[in-house]
Structures are given as C-alpha cells and as structure tokens.
Enzyme design. Structure first.
Site, short mmCIF file in Angstrom:
data_model
loop_
_atom_site.label_atom_id
_atom_site.label_comp_id
_atom_site.label_asym_id
_atom_site.label_seq_id
_atom_site.Cartn_x
_atom_site.Cartn_y
_atom_site.Cartn_z
N SER A 1 -42.14 -49.03 -6.00
CA SER A 1 -40.73 -48.80 -6.34
C SER A 1 -40.69 -47.75 -7.44
O SER A 1 -41.06 -48.02 -8.59
CB SER A 1 -40.11 -50.12 -6.80
OG SER A 1 -38.75 -49.91 -7.11
N HIS B 1 -40.36 -46.95 -2.20
CA HIS B 1 -39.07 -47.64 -2.32
C HIS B 1 -38.23 -46.91 -3.38
O HIS B 1 -38.68 -46.71 -4.51
CB HIS B 1 -39.35 -49.09 -2.74
CG HIS B 1 -38.15 -49.94 -2.89
ND1 HIS B 1 -37.64 -50.71 -1.85
CD2 HIS B 1 -37.34 -50.21 -3.94
CE1 HIS B 1 -36.60 -51.39 -2.27
NE2 HIS B 1 -36.38 -51.10 -3.54
N ASP C 1 -34.73 -47.03 -5.43
CA ASP C 1 -33.55 -47.80 -5.85
C ASP C 1 -32.43 -46.86 -6.22
O ASP C 1 -32.57 -46.05 -7.14
CB ASP C 1 -33.90 -48.66 -7.07
CG ASP C 1 -34.81 -49.82 -6.71
OD1 ASP C 1 -34.58 -50.44 -5.66
OD2 ASP C 1 -35.74 -50.11 -7.49
N MET D 1 -28.73 -46.75 -7.73
CA MET D 1 -27.78 -47.57 -8.50
C MET D 1 -26.66 -46.69 -9.02
O MET D 1 -26.91 -45.53 -9.39
CB MET D 1 -28.50 -48.24 -9.66
CG MET D 1 -29.73 -49.05 -9.24
SD MET D 1 -30.54 -49.80 -10.66
CE MET D 1 -31.96 -50.56 -9.87
N HIS E 1 -32.94 -48.21 -1.09
CA HIS E 1 -32.26 -49.47 -1.39
C HIS E 1 -30.97 -49.13 -2.14
O HIS E 1 -31.02 -48.81 -3.33
CB HIS E 1 -33.20 -50.34 -2.24
CG HIS E 1 -32.64 -51.64 -2.66
ND1 HIS E 1 -33.26 -52.47 -3.57
CD2 HIS E 1 -31.49 -52.30 -2.30
CE1 HIS E 1 -32.56 -53.56 -3.76
NE2 HIS E 1 -31.48 -53.48 -3.01
N MET F 1 -27.88 -49.87 -4.06
CA MET F 1 -27.16 -50.87 -4.88
C MET F 1 -25.93 -50.18 -5.43
O MET F 1 -25.84 -49.87 -6.63
CB MET F 1 -28.09 -51.38 -5.99
CG MET F 1 -29.16 -52.33 -5.47
SD MET F 1 -30.56 -52.46 -6.61
CE MET F 1 -31.49 -51.04 -6.11
N MET G 1 -33.60 -60.33 -1.84
CA MET G 1 -33.85 -59.95 -3.24
C MET G 1 -34.41 -61.15 -3.99
O MET G 1 -33.83 -62.25 -3.96
CB MET G 1 -32.54 -59.50 -3.91
CG MET G 1 -32.04 -58.14 -3.46
SD MET G 1 -33.25 -56.82 -3.66
CE MET G 1 -33.44 -56.77 -5.45
N ASP H 1 -38.13 -57.94 -2.58
CA ASP H 1 -38.10 -56.94 -3.65
C ASP H 1 -37.72 -57.61 -4.96
O ASP H 1 -36.66 -58.23 -5.06
CB ASP H 1 -37.05 -55.88 -3.26
CG ASP H 1 -36.86 -54.81 -4.30
OD1 ASP H 1 -37.73 -54.63 -5.16
OD2 ASP H 1 -35.80 -54.12 -4.22
C1 DX5 Z 1 -34.33 -54.24 -8.67
C2 DX5 Z 1 -34.94 -53.23 -7.74
C3 DX5 Z 1 -36.40 -53.40 -7.49
C4 DX5 Z 1 -37.25 -53.16 -8.69
C5 DX5 Z 1 -38.61 -53.76 -8.51
O1 DX5 Z 1 -32.98 -53.99 -8.73
O2 DX5 Z 1 -34.30 -53.29 -6.48
O3 DX5 Z 1 -36.81 -52.52 -6.45
O4 DX5 Z 1 -37.39 -51.78 -8.94
O5 DX5 Z 1 -39.24 -53.79 -9.73
P1 DX5 Z 1 -40.14 -55.03 -10.13
O6 DX5 Z 1 -41.22 -55.11 -9.10
O7 DX5 Z 1 -40.64 -54.69 -11.50
O8 DX5 Z 1 -39.27 -56.25 -10.12
ZN ZN Z 2 -35.16 -52.22 -4.81
#
Ligand code: DX5
Ligand code: ZN
Length: 213
Positions: free
Chosen positions: A7, A31, A33, A35, A64, A66, A134, A172
């Site tokens: 990630s 991966h 993220d 946001m 991903h 969010m 999640m 995740d």
């Molecule tokens: C959380 C993210 C995860 C995160 C994972 O909102 O979606 O992908 O980056 O990080 P770790 O493995 O440290 O929980």
């Molecule tokens: Zn994620």
C-alpha cells in the site's frame, strides 16, 4: 494463491518509483489509497499521480477509492483491464456503478467498513469481481487489525462457498507478519500491506512475510 499488494500510502512519497521497482519481484501489484478529506479525514493522490504510477509498473494496480463521489474519480483514471477498482459500499447508492466499472474493463470491487454488516452486500454478490473487507476504519495506515473483521471474512467465505460466487476476497488494514497467514487461510486472496512493509526495509519485510505463507 494469495496476492500481496504493497500500500503505497506508507511509502516515502519522493521515492515511489524506486520503491515500486524494488518490490516488483515480490508482489502481484500495488495498492493505491485515494482519499478526499470528505469520505475519510485524510487526503492522498489525485488522478495525475495515480495515472503516472499506473505507467510506472507492469504489475497490477489496485485503486481503493475512499471518496464521496467515486464516479467522478473513475472518469479520470486511466487503468488497464487487469487492474482492480474498489469503491465503498458506504459511498455508492446502487449496484449500477459496478456495470460502469466493468464496462471500462476493470475488475470491480466493493469495499465495506468494519461496522457495515455483510447483509448490505447481498445485491452485489453476483455482480462483483471482488469484495474488500476493511480490517481497519479507512483513512490511515498504521492502525491495528480489528478482530471482529476476521469473523466477517469467515462468514463471507462460507456464503461464497455455499452459493459458488466467483468473486475474490480482499482484506486491507492492520495486516502484518503475525496475522497474514490467518487472514489468507480464512479465504482472503488479495492483501494490502502498508506499515508492515514500510516500517523498516520494505524488501526485507516482504521477504519475511512471504516466508510465513
Ligand atoms: C486504510 C488504507 C489501507 C492502509 C493499509 O485506510 O485503506 O490501505 O494504507 O495500511 P496498514 O497496512 O498500515 O494498515
Ligand atoms: Zn486501502
């Protein structure tokens, strides 16, 4: 077979290319993220960076989202046919968005927060390519795995086996050397790993993790 996705939110931001290149031999993809400071209280990359990362590797990308308005983001992403796009059930109003993702040729994944019950996913079971459970509240890496999400994984696996659904299951958040084998043995195949890799030397960490699988 399990697939490990580093990630990149946890990677040093100015060393993304070097990080990607060094981890490619050990992982299935990366991966990302996304946001928006609304759906979660954090902000990451926009489309320019995501599309550049897509160009920076021949591996899969797992985006991903969010964000409050996944449709808007989807329209500016340039992914390829083997890439995965996860949208949050809590951010979408109907299953129609799944067809939109599939029409682009991407693998359609629906993510659910730890508090959202599996029943809410029922209309999606026969439509999606993947379900993302999640195991932390979305927003930040470095949180601890929420134990009851393992029960949710087991329950989803049971439903999948009973009904012969073809979706894969992803997990995740808070996954590390000590719980990854349990998560995989209970049916998750796509695993996102943030702090477990990037606290310390990511190549050494991923080698150690592969050693327990
Ligand atoms: C959380 C993210 C995860 C995160 C994972 O909102 O979606 O992908 O980056 O990080 P770790 O493995 O440290 O929980
Ligand atoms: Zn994620």
């Amino acid at each position: 077979m399990a697939h490990i996705y580093p990630s990149l939110i946890s990677a040093p931001p100015l060393k993304l290319q070097a990080t990607i290149t060094s981890l490619e031999p050990y992982c299935s993809g990366f991966h990302l993220d996304v946001m928006d400071f609304h759906f979660v209280q954090n902000l990451t990359w926009g489309p320019a960076v995501i599309n550049a990362i897509r160009q920076a590797t021949s591996h899969n990308i797992w985006v991903h989202l969010m964000v409050d308005d996944p449709q808007k983001y989807m329209s500016v992403l340039e992914l390829t046919t083997r890439d995965i796009l996860s949208v949050h059930l809590e951010a979408i109003s109907s299953p129609e968005i799944i067809a939109t993702i599939k029409n682009k040729g991407w693998r359609a994944s629906v993510a659910i927060n730890p508090e959202t019950p599996l029943e809410a996913l029922e209309p999606y079971f026969s439509l999606v390519d993947d379900i993302l459970i999640m195991s932390v509240r979305p927003g930040f890496s470095g949180q601890s795995f929420i134990p009851h999400t393992l029960d949710k994984l087991k329950e989803l696996k049971k439903i999948q086996d009973a009904e012969k659904y073809t979706f894969t299951i992803s997990m995740d958040g808070g996954i590390n050397l000590s719980n990854i084998a349990t998560v995989i043995n209970n049916g998750a195949t796509n695993i996102a790993l943030g702090s477990a890799l990037f606290n310390g030397d990511p190549v050494k960490n991923i080698q150690k993790i592969l050693g327990v699988l």
